[in-house]
Motif scaffolding. Structure first.
Motif, PDB file in Angstrom:
ATOM      1  N   ASN A 112     -33.067  26.370  88.732  1.00 52.23           N
ATOM      2  CA  ASN A 112     -31.995  27.331  88.993  1.00 52.23           C
ATOM      3  C   ASN A 112     -30.764  27.099  88.120  1.00 52.23           C
ATOM      4  O   ASN A 112     -29.915  27.981  88.011  1.00 52.23           O
ATOM      5  N   GLU A 113     -30.669  25.919  87.484  1.00 52.30           N
ATOM      6  CA  GLU A 113     -29.579  25.637  86.548  1.00 52.30           C
ATOM      7  C   GLU A 113     -29.817  26.279  85.180  1.00 52.30           C
ATOM      8  O   GLU A 113     -28.876  26.443  84.403  1.00 52.30           O
ATOM      9  N   ASP A 114     -31.065  26.607  84.877  1.00 56.46           N
ATOM     10  CA  ASP A 114     -31.387  27.144  83.559  1.00 56.46           C
ATOM     11  C   ASP A 114     -30.750  28.521  83.389  1.00 56.46           C
ATOM     12  O   ASP A 114     -30.936  29.396  84.234  1.00 56.46           O
ATOM     13  N   PRO A 115     -29.990  28.725  82.308  1.00 55.33           N
ATOM     14  CA  PRO A 115     -29.387  30.048  82.118  1.00 55.33           C
ATOM     15  C   PRO A 115     -30.422  31.169  82.010  1.00 55.33           C
ATOM     16  O   PRO A 115     -30.139  32.303  82.403  1.00 55.33           O
ATOM     17  N   PHE A 116     -31.624  30.868  81.519  1.00 55.30           N
ATOM     18  CA  PHE A 116     -32.671  31.892  81.470  1.00 55.30           C
ATOM     19  C   PHE A 116     -33.006  32.375  82.878  1.00 55.30           C
ATOM     20  O   PHE A 116     -33.195  33.561  83.107  1.00 55.30           O
ATOM     21  N   LYS A 117     -33.089  31.450  83.815  1.00 45.47           N
ATOM     22  CA  LYS A 117     -33.382  31.795  85.218  1.00 45.47           C
ATOM     23  C   LYS A 117     -32.169  32.442  85.870  1.00 45.47           C
ATOM     24  O   LYS A 117     -32.269  33.484  86.523  1.00 45.47           O
ATOM     25  N   ARG A 118     -31.010  31.816  85.690  1.00 44.82           N
ATOM     26  CA  ARG A 118     -29.772  32.294  86.322  1.00 44.82           C
ATOM     27  C   ARG A 118     -29.442  33.731  85.935  1.00 44.82           C
ATOM     28  O   ARG A 118     -29.009  34.526  86.771  1.00 44.82           O
ATOM     29  N   GLU A 119     -29.694  34.087  84.678  1.00 42.47           N
ATOM     30  CA  GLU A 119     -29.367  35.419  84.181  1.00 42.47           C
ATOM     31  C   GLU A 119     -30.529  36.402  84.300  1.00 42.47           C
ATOM     32  O   GLU A 119     -30.447  37.532  83.819  1.00 42.47           O
ATOM     33  N   GLY A 120     -31.620  35.983  84.949  1.00 36.32           N
ATOM     34  CA  GLY A 120     -32.755  36.866  85.152  1.00 36.32           C
ATOM     35  C   GLY A 120     -33.486  37.219  83.870  1.00 36.32           C
ATOM     36  O   GLY A 120     -34.115  38.267  83.784  1.00 36.32           O
ATOM     37  N   ALA A 121     -33.410  36.334  82.878  1.00 33.41           N
ATOM     38  CA  ALA A 121     -34.053  36.580  81.585  1.00 33.41           C
ATOM     39  C   ALA A 121     -35.473  36.050  81.525  1.00 33.41           C
ATOM     40  O   ALA A 121     -36.236  36.423  80.636  1.00 33.41           O
ATOM     41  N   ALA A 122     -35.844  35.183  82.481  1.00 34.67           N
ATOM     42  CA  ALA A 122     -37.176  34.579  82.460  1.00 34.67           C
ATOM     43  C   ALA A 122     -37.643  34.282  83.880  1.00 34.67           C
ATOM     44  O   ALA A 122     -36.835  34.087  84.783  1.00 34.67           O
ATOM     45  N   GLU A 123     -38.959  34.246  84.027  1.00 34.02           N
ATOM     46  CA  GLU A 123     -39.595  33.835  85.279  1.00 34.02           C
ATOM     47  C   GLU A 123     -40.281  32.497  85.041  1.00 34.02           C
ATOM     48  O   GLU A 123     -40.787  32.242  83.947  1.00 34.02           O
ATOM     49  N   TYR A 124     -40.311  31.680  86.079  1.00 33.60           N
ATOM     50  CA  TYR A 124     -40.934  30.362  86.012  1.00 33.60           C
ATOM     51  C   TYR A 124     -42.205  30.331  86.849  1.00 33.60           C
ATOM     52  O   TYR A 124     -42.194  30.762  88.000  1.00 33.60           O
ATOM     53  N   GLU A 125     -43.258  29.793  86.291  1.00 33.15           N
ATOM     54  CA  GLU A 125     -44.462  29.446  87.047  1.00 33.15           C
ATOM     55  C   GLU A 125     -44.500  27.924  87.093  1.00 33.15           C
ATOM     56  O   GLU A 125     -44.410  27.264  86.055  1.00 33.15           O
ATOM     57  N   ILE A 126     -44.614  27.364  88.287  1.00 35.60           N
ATOM     58  CA  ILE A 126     -44.624  25.908  88.475  1.00 35.60           C
ATOM     59  C   ILE A 126     -46.056  25.467  88.733  1.00 35.60           C
ATOM     60  O   ILE A 126     -46.696  25.938  89.677  1.00 35.60           O
TER      61      ILE A 126
END
Length: 98
Positions: free
Chosen positions: A64-78
């Motif tokens: 959630n600290e990643d700016p890609f995640k925070r700004e809705g620019a990327a999705e994460y698969e864990i």
């Protein structure tokens, strides 16, 4: 350990505008000994981060600290897994699960 499979959901222009901050995010977690390896996918549709074994809650906080995640620019698969075999010279991966 974890593999984070990151998929861009915004334009590369949006990604590039966040890249400097994303690199600082990566550097922070490398310096803390949490990230093991990272890089872009080819073609450039996202990235991959290898993460040592930490609690899932801590991993979610980091993501959630990643700016890609925070700004809705990327999705994460864990993806969580335990490496049990590896090529010579990569034994550190086994240590990443402790």
């Amino acid at each position: 350990m974890y593999i984070l499979n990151i998929n861009y959901i915004k334009s590369l222009e949006s990604i590039d505008s966040l890249l400097e901050e994303h690199i600082k995010f990566l550097e922070k977690h490398y310096s803390e000994g949490i990230f093991i390896a990272s890089g872009r996918k080819i073609p450039r549709s996202g990235g991959i981060i290898f993460v040592k074994n930490i609690t899932f809650e801590k991993l979610e906080k980091i993501i959630n600290e990643d700016p890609f995640k925070r700004e809705g620019a990327a999705e994460y698969e864990i993806i969580q897994f335990t490496p049990t075999m590896m090529a010579e010279g990569y034994e550190i991966l086994k240590d990443a699960t402790s």
